[in-house]
Design a protein around this motif. Structure first.
Motif, PDB file in Angstrom:
ATOM      1  N   THR A  75       0.822  -1.211   0.000  1.00  0.00           N
ATOM      2  CA  THR A  75       0.000   0.000   0.000  1.00  0.00           C
ATOM      3  C   THR A  75       0.854   1.258   0.000  1.00  0.00           C
ATOM      4  N   ASN A  76       1.948   1.281   0.776  1.00  0.00           N
ATOM      5  CA  ASN A  76       2.723   2.507   0.948  1.00  0.00           C
ATOM      6  C   ASN A  76       3.916   2.637   0.005  1.00  0.00           C
ATOM      7  N   CYS A  77       4.377   1.538  -0.546  1.00  0.00           N
ATOM      8  CA  CYS A  77       5.651   1.594  -1.264  1.00  0.00           C
ATOM      9  C   CYS A  77       5.555   1.277  -2.752  1.00  0.00           C
ATOM     10  N   THR A  78       4.376   1.003  -3.275  1.00  0.00           N
ATOM     11  CA  THR A  78       4.324   0.663  -4.706  1.00  0.00           C
ATOM     12  C   THR A  78       3.440   1.618  -5.493  1.00  0.00           C
ATOM     13  N   SER A  79       3.041   2.750  -4.864  1.00  0.00           N
ATOM     14  CA  SER A  79       2.172   3.669  -5.614  1.00  0.00           C
ATOM     15  C   SER A  79       2.973   4.640  -6.477  1.00  0.00           C
ATOM     16  N   CYS A  80       4.236   4.959  -6.096  1.00  0.00           N
ATOM     17  CA  CYS A  80       5.036   5.895  -6.887  1.00  0.00           C
ATOM     18  C   CYS A  80       5.962   5.171  -7.859  1.00  0.00           C
ATOM     19  N   HIS A  81       6.504   4.046  -7.411  1.00  0.00           N
ATOM     20  CA  HIS A  81       7.431   3.313  -8.279  1.00  0.00           C
ATOM     21  C   HIS A  81       7.169   1.825  -8.159  1.00  0.00           C
ATOM     22  N   SER A  82       7.769   1.079  -9.062  1.00  0.00           N
ATOM     23  CA  SER A  82       7.597  -0.370  -9.087  1.00  0.00           C
ATOM     24  C   SER A  82       8.215  -1.005  -7.841  1.00  0.00           C
ATOM     25  N   LEU A  85      12.158  -1.578  -7.265  1.00  0.00           N
ATOM     26  CA  LEU A  85      13.078  -0.716  -6.523  1.00  0.00           C
ATOM     27  C   LEU A  85      13.298  -1.270  -5.118  1.00  0.00           C
ATOM     28  N   LEU A  86      12.305  -2.009  -4.574  1.00  0.00           N
ATOM     29  CA  LEU A  86      12.484  -2.610  -3.259  1.00  0.00           C
ATOM     30  C   LEU A  86      13.294  -3.898  -3.377  1.00  0.00           C
ATOM     31  N   THR A  87      12.917  -4.746  -4.337  1.00  0.00           N
ATOM     32  CA  THR A  87      13.546  -6.066  -4.403  1.00  0.00           C
ATOM     33  C   THR A  87      14.987  -5.976  -4.908  1.00  0.00           C
ATOM     34  N   TRP A 102      15.031   9.764   2.969  1.00  0.00           N
ATOM     35  CA  TRP A 102      15.400  10.486   1.737  1.00  0.00           C
ATOM     36  C   TRP A 102      14.160  10.775   0.886  1.00  0.00           C
ATOM     37  N   MET A 103      13.276   9.780   0.768  1.00  0.00           N
ATOM     38  CA  MET A 103      12.052   9.993  -0.025  1.00  0.00           C
ATOM     39  C   MET A 103      11.125  10.995   0.649  1.00  0.00           C
ATOM     40  N   GLN A 104      11.103  10.966   2.000  1.00  0.00           N
ATOM     41  CA  GLN A 104      10.238  11.920   2.700  1.00  0.00           C
ATOM     42  C   GLN A 104      10.750  13.350   2.518  1.00  0.00           C
ATOM     43  N   THR A 106      12.761  14.458  -0.052  1.00  0.00           N
ATOM     44  CA  THR A 106      12.910  14.932  -1.433  1.00  0.00           C
ATOM     45  C   THR A 106      11.793  14.502  -2.377  1.00  0.00           C
ATOM     46  N   GLN A 107      11.027  13.449  -2.032  1.00  0.00           N
ATOM     47  CA  GLN A 107      10.062  12.894  -2.998  1.00  0.00           C
ATOM     48  C   GLN A 107       8.612  12.930  -2.501  1.00  0.00           C
ATOM     49  N   ASN A 108       8.366  13.742  -1.459  1.00  0.00           N
ATOM     50  CA  ASN A 108       7.000  13.876  -0.944  1.00  0.00           C
ATOM     51  C   ASN A 108       6.410  12.581  -0.401  1.00  0.00           C
ATOM     52  N   LEU A 109       7.274  11.665   0.058  1.00  0.00           N
ATOM     53  CA  LEU A 109       6.722  10.475   0.730  1.00  0.00           C
ATOM     54  C   LEU A 109       6.101  10.929   2.046  1.00  0.00           C
ATOM     55  N   TRP A 110       4.925  10.423   2.329  1.00  0.00           N
ATOM     56  CA  TRP A 110       4.182  10.825   3.522  1.00  0.00           C
ATOM     57  C   TRP A 110       4.765  10.192   4.789  1.00  0.00           C
ATOM     58  N   ASP A 111       4.319  10.711   5.953  1.00  0.00           N
ATOM     59  CA  ASP A 111       4.691  10.129   7.240  1.00  0.00           C
ATOM     60  C   ASP A 111       4.008   8.767   7.350  1.00  0.00           C
ATOM     61  N   TYR A 122       9.588  -5.744   7.598  1.00  0.00           N
ATOM     62  CA  TYR A 122       9.285  -6.624   6.460  1.00  0.00           C
ATOM     63  C   TYR A 122      10.426  -6.601   5.446  1.00  0.00           C
ATOM     64  N   LEU A 123      10.901  -5.393   5.115  1.00  0.00           N
ATOM     65  CA  LEU A 123      11.938  -5.258   4.087  1.00  0.00           C
ATOM     66  C   LEU A 123      13.281  -5.814   4.562  1.00  0.00           C
ATOM     67  N   ALA A 124      13.650  -5.482   5.827  1.00  0.00           N
ATOM     68  CA  ALA A 124      14.954  -5.931   6.333  1.00  0.00           C
ATOM     69  C   ALA A 124      14.977  -7.455   6.470  1.00  0.00           C
TER      70      ALA A 124
HETATM   71  C1  HEC Z   1       5.600   9.618  -2.892  1.00  0.00           C
HETATM   72  C2  HEC Z   1       6.180   8.713  -3.821  1.00  0.00           C
HETATM   73  C3  HEC Z   1       6.972   7.538  -3.261  1.00  0.00           C
HETATM   74  C4  HEC Z   1       6.552   6.595  -2.376  1.00  0.00           C
HETATM   75  C5  HEC Z   1       5.166   6.433  -1.783  1.00  0.00           C
HETATM   76  C6  HEC Z   1       7.666   5.709  -2.140  1.00  0.00           C
HETATM   77  N1  HEC Z   1       8.731   6.107  -2.879  1.00  0.00           N
HETATM   78 FE1  HEC Z   1      10.521   5.164  -3.009  1.00  0.00          FE
HETATM   79  N2  HEC Z   1      11.140   6.507  -4.356  1.00  0.00           N
HETATM   80  C7  HEC Z   1      10.394   7.555  -4.862  1.00  0.00           C
HETATM   81  C8  HEC Z   1      11.138   8.208  -5.923  1.00  0.00           C
HETATM   82  C9  HEC Z   1      10.641   9.378  -6.747  1.00  0.00           C
HETATM   83  C10 HEC Z   1      12.343   7.512  -6.054  1.00  0.00           C
HETATM   84  C11 HEC Z   1      13.459   7.752  -7.026  1.00  0.00           C
HETATM   85  C12 HEC Z   1      13.123   6.916  -8.225  1.00  0.00           C
HETATM   86  C13 HEC Z   1      14.206   6.919  -9.234  1.00  0.00           C
HETATM   87  O1  HEC Z   1      15.341   7.144  -8.896  1.00  0.00           O
HETATM   88  O2  HEC Z   1      13.873   6.638 -10.410  1.00  0.00           O
HETATM   89  C14 HEC Z   1      12.318   6.445  -5.050  1.00  0.00           C
HETATM   90  C15 HEC Z   1      13.351   5.556  -4.848  1.00  0.00           C
HETATM   91  C16 HEC Z   1      13.326   4.518  -3.942  1.00  0.00           C
HETATM   92  C17 HEC Z   1      14.436   3.622  -3.693  1.00  0.00           C
HETATM   93  C18 HEC Z   1      15.780   3.647  -4.385  1.00  0.00           C
HETATM   94  C19 HEC Z   1      16.655   4.613  -3.635  1.00  0.00           C
HETATM   95  C20 HEC Z   1      18.021   4.681  -4.245  1.00  0.00           C
HETATM   96  O3  HEC Z   1      18.932   5.056  -3.506  1.00  0.00           O
HETATM   97  O4  HEC Z   1      18.175   4.381  -5.437  1.00  0.00           O
HETATM   98  C21 HEC Z   1      14.043   2.759  -2.735  1.00  0.00           C
HETATM   99  C22 HEC Z   1      14.844   1.632  -2.116  1.00  0.00           C
HETATM  100  C23 HEC Z   1      12.698   3.118  -2.364  1.00  0.00           C
HETATM  101  N3  HEC Z   1      12.288   4.179  -3.139  1.00  0.00           N
HETATM  102  C24 HEC Z   1      11.948   2.459  -1.418  1.00  0.00           C
HETATM  103  C25 HEC Z   1      10.666   2.839  -1.050  1.00  0.00           C
HETATM  104  C26 HEC Z   1       9.969   2.252   0.058  1.00  0.00           C
HETATM  105  C27 HEC Z   1      10.492   1.167   0.984  1.00  0.00           C
HETATM  106  C28 HEC Z   1       8.739   2.848   0.093  1.00  0.00           C
HETATM  107  C29 HEC Z   1       7.636   2.595   1.098  1.00  0.00           C
HETATM  108  C30 HEC Z   1       7.904   3.020   2.452  1.00  0.00           C
HETATM  109  C31 HEC Z   1       8.708   3.839  -0.979  1.00  0.00           C
HETATM  110  N4  HEC Z   1       9.894   3.804  -1.635  1.00  0.00           N
HETATM  111  C32 HEC Z   1       7.624   4.634  -1.255  1.00  0.00           C
HETATM  112  C33 HEC Z   1       9.128   7.933  -4.461  1.00  0.00           C
HETATM  113  C34 HEC Z   1       8.345   7.221  -3.577  1.00  0.00           C
END
Ligand code: HEC
Length: 147
Positions: A75-82, A85-87, A102-104, A106-111, A122-124
């Motif tokens: 729910t929280n980690c697959t709405s912005c990217h595939s 990026l986690l696996t 870092w995402m919070q 620079t990338q508007n990730l929510w609290d 789960y991830l670790a």
């Molecule tokens: C609000 C949007 C958003 C959400 C939600 C989000 N991410 Fe991201 N994340 C990003 C963006 C944008 C990037 C950079 C993508 C790129 O480099 O192409 C990124 C990159 C990453 C990276 C790669 C970082 C790197 O150093 O290359 C990881 C790992 C990651 N996200 C994990 C997560 C996890 C875990 C969650 C759930 C807690 C999450 N993301 C939820 C926006 C989000």
């Protein structure tokens, strides 16, 4: 009976047979249309497949491993990217937390609130750094002479 009368009698019998056949065809057609309509209604009622189906321990839509915290992560980690990026980023707890920070920042990730701990655990646990991402080198090779 004269020949003339016999002819007309036969003709009328033929017409009667024809009318019966036409009526039968009509009845079959009406029944056919009725049942065809019914089956159309049944098609409309078919439901969609569950988007969160899990097969052989894998969440099919994202490819993530089934374990505690899967749905919070999906729910929280697959709405912005595939989920790739986690696996593909195998990190420690600290590594996952800093990726989240870092995402919070620079990338508007929510609290994530209470879900942050669930997700990081789960991830670790399922995508830790020491797991081998690639197969090992082949050690035993049986070479053979080309004829
Ligand atoms: C609000 C949007 C958003 C959400 C939600 C989000 N991410 Fe991201 N994340 C990003 C963006 C944008 C990037 C950079 C993508 C790129 O480099 O192409 C990124 C990159 C990453 C990276 C790669 C970082 C790197 O150093 O290359 C990881 C790992 C990651 N996200 C994990 C997560 C996890 C875990 C969650 C759930 C807690 C999450 N993301 C939820 C926006 C989000």
């Amino acid at each position: 009976m004269t020949n003339h009368k016999r002819f007309w009698k036969r003709e009328r019998a033929a017409y009667r047979v024809l009318i019966v056949i036409c009526a039968a065809v009509l009845v079959v057609a009406i029944i056919g249309v009725y049942f065809a309509d019914k089956s159309d209604e049944e098609y409309v009622a078919v439901s969609e497949e569950d988007p969160n189906r899990i097969e052989n321990g894998i969440h099919l839509r994202t490819g993530l491993v089934e374990a505690e915290g899967l749905m919070e992560t999906v729910t929280n980690c697959t709405s912005c990217h595939s989920a790739k990026l986690l696996t593909q980023n195998r990190l420690s707890k600290e590594g996952w937390v800093s990726a989240i920070r870092w995402m919070q920042e620079t990338q508007n990730l929510w609290d994530l609130g209470d879900n942050e701990e669930i997700i990081v655990n789960y991830l670790a646990k399922n995508y830790p750094p020491e797991s081998k991402g690639r197969r090992e080198n082949i050690k035993k090779i049986n070479w053979y002479e080309l004829q």
